[in-house]
Design a protein around this motif. Structure first.
Motif, PDB file in Angstrom:
ATOM      1  N   LEU A 514      11.988 -44.938  13.358  1.00  0.00           N
ATOM      2  CA  LEU A 514      10.588 -44.767  12.970  1.00  0.00           C
ATOM      3  C   LEU A 514       9.805 -44.059  14.075  1.00  0.00           C
ATOM      4  O   LEU A 514       8.959 -43.195  13.795  1.00  0.00           O
ATOM      5  N   LEU A 515      10.075 -44.401  15.315  1.00  0.00           N
ATOM      6  CA  LEU A 515       9.406 -43.729  16.432  1.00  0.00           C
ATOM      7  C   LEU A 515       9.796 -42.256  16.499  1.00  0.00           C
ATOM      8  O   LEU A 515       8.958 -41.392  16.805  1.00  0.00           O
ATOM      9  N   LEU A 518       7.801 -40.567  13.867  1.00  0.00           N
ATOM     10  CA  LEU A 518       6.407 -40.445  14.281  1.00  0.00           C
ATOM     11  C   LEU A 518       6.238 -39.368  15.347  1.00  0.00           C
ATOM     12  O   LEU A 518       5.221 -38.669  15.385  1.00  0.00           O
ATOM     13  N   GLU A 519       7.242 -39.230  16.197  1.00  0.00           N
ATOM     14  CA  GLU A 519       7.203 -38.213  17.246  1.00  0.00           C
ATOM     15  C   GLU A 519       7.050 -36.817  16.651  1.00  0.00           C
ATOM     16  O   GLU A 519       6.357 -35.953  17.215  1.00  0.00           O
ATOM     17  N   LYS A 521       5.569 -36.131  13.846  1.00  0.00           N
ATOM     18  CA  LYS A 521       4.284 -36.019  13.158  1.00  0.00           C
ATOM     19  C   LYS A 521       3.098 -36.174  14.104  1.00  0.00           C
ATOM     20  O   LYS A 521       2.110 -35.439  14.018  1.00  0.00           O
ATOM     21  N   ASN A 522       3.198 -37.124  14.995  1.00  0.00           N
ATOM     22  CA  ASN A 522       2.099 -37.409  15.921  1.00  0.00           C
ATOM     23  C   ASN A 522       2.685 -37.883  17.247  1.00  0.00           C
ATOM     24  O   ASN A 522       2.726 -39.087  17.537  1.00  0.00           O
ATOM     25  N   ALA A 526       3.037 -41.746  19.076  1.00  0.00           N
ATOM     26  CA  ALA A 526       4.344 -42.354  19.343  1.00  0.00           C
ATOM     27  C   ALA A 526       4.441 -42.778  20.804  1.00  0.00           C
ATOM     28  O   ALA A 526       4.889 -43.889  21.116  1.00  0.00           O
ATOM     29  N   LYS A 553       1.119 -49.902  12.710  1.00  0.00           N
ATOM     30  CA  LYS A 553       0.474 -48.617  13.004  1.00  0.00           C
ATOM     31  C   LYS A 553       1.438 -47.457  12.772  1.00  0.00           C
ATOM     32  O   LYS A 553       1.052 -46.395  12.263  1.00  0.00           O
ATOM     33  N   ILE A 554       2.709 -47.657  13.161  1.00  0.00           N
ATOM     34  CA  ILE A 554       3.708 -46.599  12.972  1.00  0.00           C
ATOM     35  C   ILE A 554       3.885 -46.305  11.489  1.00  0.00           C
ATOM     36  O   ILE A 554       3.859 -45.140  11.053  1.00  0.00           O
ATOM     37  N   ALA A 557       0.755 -44.590  10.011  1.00  0.00           N
ATOM     38  CA  ALA A 557       0.636 -43.191  10.425  1.00  0.00           C
ATOM     39  C   ALA A 557       1.645 -42.311   9.689  1.00  0.00           C
ATOM     40  O   ALA A 557       1.329 -41.171   9.309  1.00  0.00           O
ATOM     41  N   LEU A 558       2.847 -42.817   9.479  1.00  0.00           N
ATOM     42  CA  LEU A 558       3.858 -42.037   8.769  1.00  0.00           C
ATOM     43  C   LEU A 558       3.556 -41.930   7.283  1.00  0.00           C
ATOM     44  O   LEU A 558       4.053 -41.016   6.613  1.00  0.00           O
TER      45      LEU A 558
END
Length: 560
Positions: A514-515, A518-519, A521-522, A526, A553-554, A557-558
Protein backbone atom coordinates in the motif's frame (compact mmCIF):
# COMPACT_ATOMS: atom_id res chain seq x y z
CA UNK A 1 -17.61 21.13 30.69
CA UNK A 2 -14.66 20.26 28.41
CA UNK A 3 -12.46 19.53 31.43
CA UNK A 4 -15.15 17.25 32.92
CA UNK A 5 -15.49 15.38 29.58
CA UNK A 6 -11.72 14.79 29.39
CA UNK A 7 -11.74 13.56 32.99
CA UNK A 8 -14.56 11.17 32.15
CA UNK A 9 -12.59 9.78 29.21
CA UNK A 10 -9.68 9.08 31.51
CA UNK A 11 -11.84 7.30 34.10
CA UNK A 12 -14.06 5.36 31.69
CA UNK A 13 -11.66 2.51 30.82
CA UNK A 14 -11.01 1.85 34.52
CA UNK A 15 -14.74 1.77 35.17
CA UNK A 16 -15.31 -0.66 32.31
CA UNK A 17 -12.50 -2.92 33.46
CA UNK A 18 -13.66 -2.81 37.09
CA UNK A 19 -17.12 -3.86 35.99
CA UNK A 20 -15.64 -6.68 33.91
CA UNK A 21 -13.57 -7.89 36.86
CA UNK A 22 -16.54 -7.72 39.21
CA UNK A 23 -18.72 -9.60 36.73
CA UNK A 24 -16.05 -12.27 36.28
CA UNK A 25 -15.74 -12.82 40.05
CA UNK A 26 -19.52 -13.28 40.31
CA UNK A 27 -19.39 -16.04 37.72
CA UNK A 28 -20.80 -13.94 34.89
CA UNK A 29 -19.26 -13.46 31.45
CA UNK A 30 -17.62 -10.56 29.68
CA UNK A 31 -17.36 -10.46 25.91
CA UNK A 32 -15.84 -7.77 23.74
CA UNK A 33 -13.81 -6.99 20.65
CA UNK A 34 -10.21 -5.88 21.19
CA UNK A 35 -7.70 -4.82 18.57
CA UNK A 36 -6.04 -7.82 16.84
CA UNK A 37 -2.65 -6.20 17.49
CA UNK A 38 -3.18 -6.76 21.22
CA UNK A 39 -1.74 -9.91 22.77
CA UNK A 40 -4.46 -11.30 25.01
CA UNK A 41 -3.18 -13.37 27.91
CA UNK A 42 -5.38 -15.70 29.91
CA UNK A 43 -5.08 -13.38 32.90
CA UNK A 44 -5.37 -10.00 31.11
CA UNK A 45 -7.77 -7.67 32.91
CA UNK A 46 -6.73 -4.40 31.29
CA UNK A 47 -8.20 -4.98 27.84
CA UNK A 48 -9.66 -2.01 25.98
CA UNK A 49 -12.91 -2.61 24.12
CA UNK A 50 -12.97 -1.22 20.59
CA UNK A 51 -15.55 -0.54 17.95
CA UNK A 52 -14.87 -3.45 15.56
CA UNK A 53 -14.26 -1.88 12.17
CA UNK A 54 -11.69 -3.21 9.70
CA UNK A 55 -10.45 -0.90 6.94
CA UNK A 56 -9.15 -3.08 4.12
CA UNK A 57 -8.14 -3.15 0.49
CA UNK A 58 -9.19 -5.75 -2.04
CA UNK A 59 -6.88 -8.74 -1.99
CA UNK A 60 -6.09 -8.78 1.74
CA UNK A 61 -7.72 -10.17 4.88
CA UNK A 62 -9.83 -8.43 7.50
CA UNK A 63 -9.00 -9.60 11.01
CA UNK A 64 -10.88 -9.22 14.27
CA UNK A 65 -10.16 -10.43 17.81
CA UNK A 66 -13.01 -11.17 20.21
CA UNK A 67 -12.40 -12.04 23.86
CA UNK A 68 -14.74 -14.14 26.01
CA UNK A 69 -14.23 -14.66 29.73
CA UNK A 70 -16.42 -16.30 32.35
CA UNK A 71 -16.18 -16.88 36.07
CA UNK A 72 -17.52 -20.36 35.39
CA UNK A 73 -15.59 -23.12 33.61
CA UNK A 74 -16.69 -23.54 30.01
CA UNK A 75 -16.85 -27.09 28.65
CA UNK A 76 -17.35 -25.95 25.08
CA UNK A 77 -16.92 -22.47 23.61
CA UNK A 78 -17.84 -22.15 19.95
CA UNK A 79 -18.24 -19.24 17.56
CA UNK A 80 -19.57 -18.61 14.08
CA UNK A 81 -20.07 -15.74 11.68
CA UNK A 82 -23.71 -15.78 10.60
CA UNK A 83 -23.28 -13.52 7.59
CA UNK A 84 -21.53 -10.47 6.18
CA UNK A 85 -23.65 -8.21 3.99
CA UNK A 86 -22.88 -4.93 2.27
CA UNK A 87 -25.07 -1.84 2.24
CA UNK A 88 -25.25 -2.16 -1.55
CA UNK A 89 -26.40 -5.76 -1.43
CA UNK A 90 -23.10 -7.61 -1.79
CA UNK A 91 -21.83 -10.33 0.55
CA UNK A 92 -18.50 -11.66 1.82
CA UNK A 93 -18.10 -15.39 2.30
CA UNK A 94 -15.48 -18.03 3.27
CA UNK A 95 -14.68 -16.37 6.61
CA UNK A 96 -12.98 -18.44 9.31
CA UNK A 97 -13.17 -18.47 13.10
CA UNK A 98 -10.11 -19.70 15.03
CA UNK A 99 -9.15 -19.90 18.68
CA UNK A 100 -5.96 -18.30 19.98
CA UNK A 101 -3.85 -20.86 21.82
CA UNK A 102 -0.94 -20.48 24.21
CA UNK A 103 2.69 -21.65 24.13
CA UNK A 104 5.44 -21.74 26.71
CA UNK A 105 7.91 -18.92 26.33
CA UNK A 106 11.37 -20.40 26.75
CA UNK A 107 14.24 -17.89 26.58
CA UNK A 108 13.81 -14.14 26.70
CA UNK A 109 16.21 -11.86 24.85
CA UNK A 110 19.50 -10.89 26.47
CA UNK A 111 18.90 -7.26 25.52
CA UNK A 112 15.18 -6.75 26.09
CA UNK A 113 13.22 -3.93 24.50
CA UNK A 114 11.89 -1.09 26.59
CA UNK A 115 8.36 -2.33 25.84
CA UNK A 116 9.07 -6.03 26.43
CA UNK A 117 6.06 -8.13 27.46
CA UNK A 118 6.83 -10.54 30.28
CA UNK A 119 4.29 -13.27 30.87
CA UNK A 120 3.01 -13.77 34.40
CA UNK A 121 2.27 -17.45 33.83
CA UNK A 122 5.09 -18.27 31.41
CA UNK A 123 2.83 -18.56 28.36
CA UNK A 124 2.16 -16.34 25.35
CA UNK A 125 -0.80 -16.23 22.95
CA UNK A 126 0.30 -17.34 19.49
CA UNK A 127 -1.08 -20.41 17.62
CA UNK A 128 -4.45 -20.15 15.91
CA UNK A 129 -6.38 -23.39 16.42
CA UNK A 130 -8.68 -24.40 13.60
CA UNK A 131 -11.26 -26.40 15.57
CA UNK A 132 -14.99 -26.30 16.24
CA UNK A 133 -14.83 -25.49 19.95
CA UNK A 134 -12.49 -25.13 22.90
CA UNK A 135 -12.68 -25.60 26.67
CA UNK A 136 -11.93 -22.60 28.87
CA UNK A 137 -11.06 -22.58 32.56
CA UNK A 138 -13.01 -20.37 34.95
CA UNK A 139 -11.71 -16.82 34.99
CA UNK A 140 -9.51 -17.23 31.89
CA UNK A 141 -9.71 -15.11 28.76
CA UNK A 142 -10.25 -16.92 25.49
CA UNK A 143 -9.45 -14.92 22.37
CA UNK A 144 -11.34 -15.77 19.19
CA UNK A 145 -9.75 -14.81 15.88
CA UNK A 146 -11.92 -13.86 12.89
CA UNK A 147 -10.32 -14.02 9.45
CA UNK A 148 -12.31 -12.63 6.52
CA UNK A 149 -10.80 -12.86 3.01
CA UNK A 150 -11.43 -9.89 0.75
CA UNK A 151 -11.19 -11.06 -2.85
CA UNK A 152 -9.80 -8.99 -5.70
CA UNK A 153 -13.29 -8.74 -7.14
CA UNK A 154 -15.02 -7.67 -3.92
CA UNK A 155 -17.26 -4.64 -4.37
CA UNK A 156 -16.07 -1.61 -2.37
CA UNK A 157 -18.67 -0.98 0.30
CA UNK A 158 -19.36 -0.97 4.02
CA UNK A 159 -20.20 -4.51 5.13
CA UNK A 160 -21.92 -5.55 8.36
CA UNK A 161 -21.30 -8.91 9.99
CA UNK A 162 -22.51 -10.75 13.05
CA UNK A 163 -20.54 -13.03 15.35
CA UNK A 164 -22.37 -15.50 17.57
CA UNK A 165 -20.44 -17.00 20.49
CA UNK A 166 -21.96 -19.90 22.42
CA UNK A 167 -20.67 -21.15 25.77
CA UNK A 168 -21.74 -24.44 27.35
CA UNK A 169 -20.85 -25.17 30.97
CA UNK A 170 -20.10 -28.58 32.49
CA UNK A 171 -23.68 -28.91 33.73
CA UNK A 172 -25.10 -28.16 30.30
CA UNK A 173 -26.11 -24.54 30.80
CA UNK A 174 -25.81 -22.53 27.59
CA UNK A 175 -25.32 -18.86 26.91
CA UNK A 176 -25.03 -17.10 23.57
CA UNK A 177 -23.61 -13.68 22.82
CA UNK A 178 -24.17 -11.81 19.57
CA UNK A 179 -21.86 -9.00 18.50
CA UNK A 180 -21.75 -6.98 15.29
CA UNK A 181 -18.66 -5.93 13.34
CA UNK A 182 -18.05 -3.85 10.21
CA UNK A 183 -15.69 -4.14 7.26
CA UNK A 184 -15.00 -1.15 5.03
CA UNK A 185 -13.63 -2.30 1.67
CA UNK A 186 -11.86 0.50 -0.19
CA UNK A 187 -11.53 0.71 -4.00
CA UNK A 188 -7.85 -0.23 -3.71
CA UNK A 189 -6.25 -3.50 -4.80
CA UNK A 190 -3.15 -5.24 -3.37
CA UNK A 191 -3.22 -8.42 -5.40
CA UNK A 192 0.26 -7.83 -6.87
CA UNK A 193 3.24 -8.31 -4.56
CA UNK A 194 6.61 -6.64 -5.12
CA UNK A 195 8.24 -7.45 -1.76
CA UNK A 196 10.33 -10.63 -1.64
CA UNK A 197 9.74 -12.69 1.50
CA UNK A 198 11.71 -15.78 2.53
CA UNK A 199 11.19 -17.83 5.69
CA UNK A 200 13.49 -20.84 5.63
CA UNK A 201 11.42 -23.96 6.08
CA UNK A 202 12.21 -27.55 6.96
CA UNK A 203 10.44 -29.97 4.64
CA UNK A 204 12.91 -32.76 3.97
CA UNK A 205 11.42 -35.11 6.56
CA UNK A 206 7.88 -36.50 6.96
CA UNK A 207 7.34 -34.85 10.36
CA UNK A 208 8.35 -31.39 9.12
CA UNK A 209 5.49 -31.28 6.59
CA UNK A 210 3.03 -32.78 9.12
CA UNK A 211 2.15 -35.93 7.25
CA UNK A 212 -0.83 -37.71 8.78
CA UNK A 213 1.17 -40.84 9.46
CA UNK A 214 4.89 -39.99 9.14
CA UNK A 215 5.94 -43.25 10.80
CA UNK A 216 4.26 -45.36 8.12
CA UNK A 217 5.13 -43.11 5.17
CA UNK A 218 8.33 -42.43 3.33
CA UNK A 219 9.98 -39.43 1.80
CA UNK A 220 8.74 -38.65 -1.71
CA UNK A 221 5.67 -40.87 -1.31
CA UNK A 222 2.32 -39.65 -2.64
CA UNK A 223 1.38 -38.62 0.90
CA UNK A 224 4.59 -36.62 1.20
CA UNK A 225 3.95 -34.65 -1.99
CA UNK A 226 0.36 -33.95 -0.88
CA UNK A 227 1.56 -32.66 2.48
CA UNK A 228 4.28 -30.56 0.85
CA UNK A 229 1.73 -28.97 -1.49
CA UNK A 230 -0.39 -28.05 1.53
CA UNK A 231 2.67 -26.41 3.11
CA UNK A 232 3.39 -24.51 -0.10
CA UNK A 233 -0.21 -23.30 -0.25
CA UNK A 234 0.02 -22.10 3.35
CA UNK A 235 3.18 -20.15 2.54
CA UNK A 236 1.52 -18.54 -0.45
CA UNK A 237 -1.57 -17.66 1.61
CA UNK A 238 0.70 -15.66 3.89
CA UNK A 239 2.54 -13.96 1.02
CA UNK A 240 5.81 -15.87 1.20
CA UNK A 241 7.16 -16.00 -2.34
CA UNK A 242 10.73 -17.31 -1.88
CA UNK A 243 11.65 -20.83 -0.69
CA UNK A 244 15.05 -22.28 0.19
CA UNK A 245 15.70 -25.86 -0.97
CA UNK A 246 18.69 -27.92 0.14
CA UNK A 247 19.12 -29.16 -3.40
CA UNK A 248 21.96 -31.62 -2.78
CA UNK A 249 19.62 -33.50 -0.42
CA UNK A 250 16.90 -33.69 -3.06
CA UNK A 251 18.73 -34.62 -6.26
CA UNK A 252 20.44 -37.98 -6.74
CA UNK A 253 23.97 -38.39 -8.06
CA UNK A 254 26.60 -41.06 -8.59
CA UNK A 255 30.30 -41.21 -9.28
CA UNK A 256 31.09 -43.35 -12.32
CA UNK A 257 34.05 -45.57 -13.06
CA UNK A 258 35.58 -42.74 -15.03
CA UNK A 259 35.74 -40.65 -11.85
CA UNK A 260 33.08 -38.17 -12.95
CA UNK A 261 29.65 -37.50 -11.43
CA UNK A 262 26.22 -37.84 -12.99
CA UNK A 263 23.22 -35.98 -11.56
CA UNK A 264 19.47 -36.65 -11.64
CA UNK A 265 17.28 -33.58 -11.09
CA UNK A 266 13.88 -35.28 -11.39
CA UNK A 267 12.87 -34.85 -7.73
CA UNK A 268 14.12 -31.27 -7.64
CA UNK A 269 12.06 -30.46 -10.73
CA UNK A 270 8.96 -31.92 -9.14
CA UNK A 271 9.54 -30.03 -5.90
CA UNK A 272 10.16 -26.69 -7.59
CA UNK A 273 7.18 -27.22 -9.87
CA UNK A 274 4.95 -27.93 -6.90
CA UNK A 275 6.04 -24.75 -5.11
CA UNK A 276 5.56 -22.71 -8.27
CA UNK A 277 2.03 -24.08 -8.63
CA UNK A 278 1.34 -22.61 -5.19
CA UNK A 279 2.68 -19.19 -6.15
CA UNK A 280 6.35 -19.32 -5.12
CA UNK A 281 8.40 -17.14 -7.49
CA UNK A 282 12.03 -17.64 -6.43
CA UNK A 283 14.27 -20.24 -4.80
CA UNK A 284 17.39 -20.24 -2.68
CA UNK A 285 19.79 -23.15 -3.03
CA UNK A 286 22.48 -24.86 -0.98
CA UNK A 287 25.45 -23.52 0.93
CA UNK A 288 28.63 -24.49 -0.89
CA UNK A 289 30.65 -23.96 2.30
CA UNK A 290 30.34 -23.68 6.05
CA UNK A 291 32.53 -22.43 8.88
CA UNK A 292 34.94 -25.14 9.96
CA UNK A 293 35.49 -24.12 13.58
CA UNK A 294 34.24 -20.95 15.22
CA UNK A 295 32.33 -17.98 13.85
CA UNK A 296 35.47 -16.35 12.43
CA UNK A 297 37.24 -19.57 11.40
CA UNK A 298 38.12 -20.96 7.98
CA UNK A 299 35.51 -22.19 5.51
CA UNK A 300 35.16 -25.74 4.27
CA UNK A 301 33.24 -27.26 1.38
CA UNK A 302 30.03 -28.99 2.39
CA UNK A 303 31.07 -32.25 0.79
CA UNK A 304 28.54 -35.04 0.17
CA UNK A 305 29.88 -38.34 1.50
CA UNK A 306 27.61 -40.49 -0.64
CA UNK A 307 24.65 -40.37 -3.00
CA UNK A 308 21.12 -41.70 -2.82
CA UNK A 309 18.06 -40.85 -0.74
CA UNK A 310 20.01 -40.05 2.44
CA UNK A 311 23.05 -37.94 1.59
CA UNK A 312 25.33 -37.45 4.59
CA UNK A 313 27.60 -34.45 4.89
CA UNK A 314 31.14 -33.72 5.95
CA UNK A 315 33.26 -30.58 5.87
CA UNK A 316 36.46 -30.52 3.87
CA UNK A 317 38.84 -27.59 4.25
CA UNK A 318 39.55 -25.41 1.26
CA UNK A 319 43.29 -26.06 1.48
CA UNK A 320 43.04 -29.85 1.75
CA UNK A 321 44.67 -31.12 -1.45
CA UNK A 322 43.65 -34.74 -0.81
CA UNK A 323 39.95 -34.36 -1.39
CA UNK A 324 37.82 -34.21 -4.48
CA UNK A 325 35.63 -31.38 -3.20
CA UNK A 326 36.67 -28.94 -5.90
CA UNK A 327 36.10 -31.53 -8.61
CA UNK A 328 32.68 -32.38 -7.22
CA UNK A 329 31.54 -28.76 -7.05
CA UNK A 330 32.90 -27.95 -10.47
CA UNK A 331 30.82 -30.76 -11.94
CA UNK A 332 27.77 -30.23 -9.72
CA UNK A 333 27.50 -26.46 -10.16
CA UNK A 334 27.92 -26.69 -13.93
CA UNK A 335 25.33 -29.46 -14.16
CA UNK A 336 22.92 -27.56 -11.92
CA UNK A 337 23.26 -24.29 -13.80
CA UNK A 338 22.90 -25.97 -17.20
CA UNK A 339 19.79 -27.78 -16.01
CA UNK A 340 18.25 -24.60 -14.64
CA UNK A 341 19.12 -22.81 -17.88
CA UNK A 342 17.40 -25.54 -19.88
CA UNK A 343 14.27 -25.21 -17.70
CA UNK A 344 14.38 -21.39 -17.95
CA UNK A 345 14.80 -21.28 -14.17
CA UNK A 346 18.28 -19.76 -14.06
CA UNK A 347 16.84 -16.32 -13.23
CA UNK A 348 14.78 -17.56 -10.26
CA UNK A 349 17.36 -19.70 -8.42
CA UNK A 350 19.96 -18.07 -6.16
CA UNK A 351 22.85 -20.01 -4.66
CA UNK A 352 24.35 -19.47 -1.21
CA UNK A 353 28.12 -19.57 -0.79
CA UNK A 354 28.38 -19.49 3.03
CA UNK A 355 25.98 -18.33 5.69
CA UNK A 356 26.70 -15.02 7.43
CA UNK A 357 30.32 -14.32 6.42
CA UNK A 358 31.99 -12.26 9.11
CA UNK A 359 34.16 -9.20 9.24
CA UNK A 360 36.76 -11.14 11.24
CA UNK A 361 37.71 -13.41 8.33
CA UNK A 362 36.63 -11.83 5.02
CA UNK A 363 39.32 -13.57 2.93
CA UNK A 364 37.83 -17.04 3.51
CA UNK A 365 34.52 -15.96 2.01
CA UNK A 366 36.07 -14.00 -0.86
CA UNK A 367 38.16 -17.03 -1.85
CA UNK A 368 35.14 -19.33 -1.83
CA UNK A 369 33.05 -16.79 -3.74
CA UNK A 370 35.83 -16.48 -6.33
CA UNK A 371 35.85 -20.25 -6.75
CA UNK A 372 32.08 -20.39 -7.35
CA UNK A 373 32.25 -17.46 -9.77
CA UNK A 374 35.06 -19.16 -11.70
CA UNK A 375 32.94 -22.30 -12.15
CA UNK A 376 29.53 -20.74 -12.87
CA UNK A 377 30.03 -17.02 -13.48
CA UNK A 378 26.37 -16.47 -14.38
CA UNK A 379 24.87 -18.30 -11.39
CA UNK A 380 22.93 -15.84 -9.23
CA UNK A 381 24.00 -15.59 -5.59
CA UNK A 382 22.18 -14.48 -2.46
CA UNK A 383 23.79 -14.10 0.96
CA UNK A 384 22.83 -13.22 4.50
CA UNK A 385 25.71 -10.91 5.33
CA UNK A 386 26.82 -10.61 8.94
CA UNK A 387 29.22 -7.76 8.35
CA UNK A 388 28.94 -4.09 7.44
CA UNK A 389 31.04 -4.46 4.27
CA UNK A 390 29.25 -4.91 0.93
CA UNK A 391 29.96 -8.15 -0.91
CA UNK A 392 29.56 -8.57 -4.65
CA UNK A 393 26.49 -10.80 -4.76
CA UNK A 394 23.21 -10.43 -6.64
CA UNK A 395 21.07 -10.16 -3.53
CA UNK A 396 22.73 -8.70 -0.45
CA UNK A 397 20.89 -9.45 2.79
CA UNK A 398 22.59 -7.63 5.68
CA UNK A 399 21.51 -7.95 9.30
CA UNK A 400 19.19 -5.04 10.07
CA UNK A 401 21.32 -3.63 12.89
CA UNK A 402 24.37 -3.26 10.61
CA UNK A 403 22.46 -0.91 8.37
CA UNK A 404 21.89 1.42 11.27
CA UNK A 405 25.58 1.99 11.90
CA UNK A 406 26.49 3.79 8.70
CA UNK A 407 26.52 0.78 6.38
CA UNK A 408 23.33 1.56 4.45
CA UNK A 409 24.94 4.09 2.04
CA UNK A 410 27.71 1.57 1.24
CA UNK A 411 25.19 -1.14 0.44
CA UNK A 412 23.10 1.28 -1.63
CA UNK A 413 26.17 2.28 -3.63
CA UNK A 414 27.02 -1.36 -4.26
CA UNK A 415 23.45 -2.05 -5.33
CA UNK A 416 23.59 0.80 -7.81
CA UNK A 417 26.90 -0.43 -9.24
CA UNK A 418 25.97 -4.06 -9.83
CA UNK A 419 22.21 -3.49 -10.26
CA UNK A 420 21.58 -6.06 -7.56
CA UNK A 421 18.99 -6.15 -4.81
CA UNK A 422 19.18 -5.12 -1.17
CA UNK A 423 17.11 -7.01 1.41
CA UNK A 424 17.59 -7.40 5.16
CA UNK A 425 17.26 -10.14 7.71
CA UNK A 426 16.65 -10.61 11.42
CA UNK A 427 16.99 -13.74 13.54
CA UNK A 428 17.88 -14.03 17.22
CA UNK A 429 19.35 -10.57 16.66
CA UNK A 430 19.05 -7.68 16.59
CA UNK A 431 17.31 -7.35 19.92
CA UNK A 432 16.46 -4.33 22.07
CA UNK A 433 13.95 -2.04 20.29
CA UNK A 434 14.43 -3.33 16.74
CA UNK A 435 11.41 -4.86 15.00
CA UNK A 436 11.40 -8.64 15.27
CA UNK A 437 8.98 -11.54 15.72
CA UNK A 438 9.86 -12.66 19.26
CA UNK A 439 6.98 -13.76 21.46
CA UNK A 440 7.94 -11.07 23.96
CA UNK A 441 7.51 -8.26 21.40
CA UNK A 442 4.28 -6.32 20.94
CA UNK A 443 2.60 -7.63 17.78
CA UNK A 444 2.86 -4.25 16.11
CA UNK A 445 6.66 -4.64 16.02
CA UNK A 446 6.29 -7.82 13.99
CA UNK A 447 4.05 -5.93 11.61
CA UNK A 448 6.63 -3.15 11.44
CA UNK A 449 9.22 -5.51 9.92
CA UNK A 450 7.86 -4.56 6.52
CA UNK A 451 7.29 -0.90 7.28
CA UNK A 452 11.05 -0.99 7.85
CA UNK A 453 11.40 -2.55 4.39
CA UNK A 454 9.61 0.43 2.90
CA UNK A 455 11.29 3.10 5.05
CA UNK A 456 14.78 2.11 3.90
CA UNK A 457 13.92 0.90 0.39
CA UNK A 458 14.80 -2.72 1.20
CA UNK A 459 12.95 -4.89 -1.29
CA UNK A 460 13.17 -8.25 0.47
CA UNK A 461 13.05 -9.89 3.87
CA UNK A 462 14.68 -13.10 5.11
CA UNK A 463 14.32 -15.14 8.28
CA UNK A 464 15.76 -18.56 9.09
CA UNK A 465 12.82 -20.10 10.97
CA UNK A 466 9.47 -21.00 9.44
CA UNK A 467 8.99 -24.41 11.10
CA UNK A 468 12.32 -25.40 12.63
CA UNK A 469 10.51 -27.31 15.36
CA UNK A 470 12.53 -28.96 18.11
CA UNK A 471 11.03 -31.10 20.83
CA UNK A 472 7.43 -30.02 21.48
CA UNK A 473 6.51 -27.17 19.11
CA UNK A 474 4.12 -25.61 21.63
CA UNK A 475 6.96 -25.14 24.11
CA UNK A 476 9.75 -22.77 23.04
CA UNK A 477 11.90 -23.93 25.93
CA UNK A 478 12.69 -26.94 23.70
CA UNK A 479 14.54 -24.51 21.39
CA UNK A 480 18.01 -23.13 22.06
CA UNK A 481 16.91 -19.80 20.60
CA UNK A 482 14.75 -16.95 21.88
CA UNK A 483 11.04 -17.70 22.13
CA UNK A 484 9.45 -17.08 18.72
CA UNK A 485 12.68 -17.13 16.72
CA UNK A 486 12.81 -20.70 15.39
CA UNK A 487 9.24 -21.07 14.15
CA UNK A 488 6.15 -19.04 13.39
CA UNK A 489 3.73 -21.86 12.49
CA UNK A 490 2.65 -24.98 14.37
CA UNK A 491 1.73 -28.61 13.57
CA UNK A 492 -1.83 -29.51 14.56
CA UNK A 493 -4.14 -32.34 13.48
CA UNK A 494 -2.10 -33.18 10.40
CA UNK A 495 -1.89 -29.55 9.23
CA UNK A 496 0.29 -26.51 9.60
CA UNK A 497 -1.59 -23.77 11.45
CA UNK A 498 -0.91 -20.06 11.60
CA UNK A 499 -0.07 -17.78 14.52
CA UNK A 500 -0.97 -14.25 15.53
CA UNK A 501 2.62 -13.33 14.62
CA UNK A 502 2.26 -14.73 11.11
CA UNK A 503 -1.01 -12.81 10.70
CA UNK A 504 0.81 -9.61 11.71
CA UNK A 505 3.60 -10.37 9.22
CA UNK A 506 1.13 -10.85 6.38
CA UNK A 507 -0.63 -7.60 7.24
CA UNK A 508 2.74 -5.85 7.29
CA UNK A 509 3.52 -7.12 3.78
CA UNK A 510 0.22 -5.65 2.60
CA UNK A 511 1.10 -2.36 4.31
CA UNK A 512 4.37 -2.32 2.34
CA UNK A 513 2.49 -2.72 -0.94
CA UNK A 514 0.00 0.00 0.00
CA UNK A 515 2.86 2.39 0.76
CA UNK A 516 4.44 1.57 -2.62
CA UNK A 517 1.12 2.38 -4.31
CA UNK A 518 0.82 5.62 -2.36
CA UNK A 519 4.39 6.53 -3.30
CA UNK A 520 3.36 6.56 -6.97
CA UNK A 521 0.36 8.77 -6.27
CA UNK A 522 1.48 11.00 -3.42
CA UNK A 523 5.14 10.40 -2.48
CA UNK A 524 5.18 13.20 0.09
CA UNK A 525 2.27 11.68 2.00
CA UNK A 526 3.83 8.20 1.86
CA UNK A 527 7.05 9.56 3.38
CA UNK A 528 5.15 11.58 5.96
CA UNK A 529 3.23 8.52 7.17
CA UNK A 530 6.17 6.13 7.23
CA UNK A 531 8.46 8.68 8.91
CA UNK A 532 5.88 9.25 11.63
CA UNK A 533 5.68 5.48 12.16
CA UNK A 534 9.27 4.22 11.77
CA UNK A 535 11.47 6.85 13.39
CA UNK A 536 14.75 4.93 13.13
CA UNK A 537 15.95 1.35 12.71
CA UNK A 538 15.29 0.73 16.40
CA UNK A 539 12.66 3.34 17.12
CA UNK A 540 8.98 3.38 16.16
CA UNK A 541 5.60 4.73 17.19
CA UNK A 542 3.84 1.63 18.51
CA UNK A 543 0.60 3.31 19.56
CA UNK A 544 -2.08 1.12 17.97
CA UNK A 545 -4.69 3.87 17.65
CA UNK A 546 -2.25 6.14 15.82
CA UNK A 547 -1.24 3.27 13.57
CA UNK A 548 -4.87 2.53 12.62
CA UNK A 549 -5.43 6.20 11.81
CA UNK A 550 -2.35 6.36 9.59
CA UNK A 551 -3.27 3.18 7.72
CA UNK A 552 -6.74 4.57 7.10
CA UNK A 553 -5.09 7.69 5.66
CA UNK A 554 -3.24 5.50 3.15
CA UNK A 555 -6.43 3.76 2.00
CA UNK A 556 -8.34 7.04 1.81
CA UNK A 557 -5.62 8.74 -0.23
CA UNK A 558 -5.45 5.80 -2.64
CA UNK A 559 -9.24 5.86 -3.04
CA UNK A 560 -9.47 9.52 -4.09
Amino acid sequence: MKAFFLLLLGVLPFGILSAQESNRKKGGATAMFVDPLVKVFKYSNDLQEIKPVADVAKGEYASFQFVYRSGTAIKSLSAKITGIKGERGGTISNSMVKFVGYVKQGKYTDKPATDIIRSKDGTFPDPLYEQQSIAVDAGDNQAIWLTVPITAGQQPDLYHGELVVTAVTANGEQQSVKKNFDIKVYPVSVTKQTLWVSNWASFLSPSSVVMKNPQASKMYSDEYWTALKAMADKMNDYRQNVVRIEMLKVITFNKGNNGHYSFNFERLDKMMGLFMQSGIKRFEGDFVAQKMTDWAGPLGFVMPADAGDAVSRKLVTVNDADNNARQFYKEYLVALYNHLKQKNWDDIVFLHVSDEPTQQNPKAYKDMLAFVRSVVPDMKIIEAINQPVPIDVDIQVPLLSYLRYGALPKFEKQRAQNKGELWYYVCVSPQYNYPNRFLENPLIKTRFLHWTNYKYDLTGFMHWGYNIWTGYPFDFSTSNSVGGDAWIVYPKDGKIISSVRLEAMRDGIVDYELLRLLEKKNPALAQQIVNATILDFDKSNTDIGTFRTNRRKILTALSN
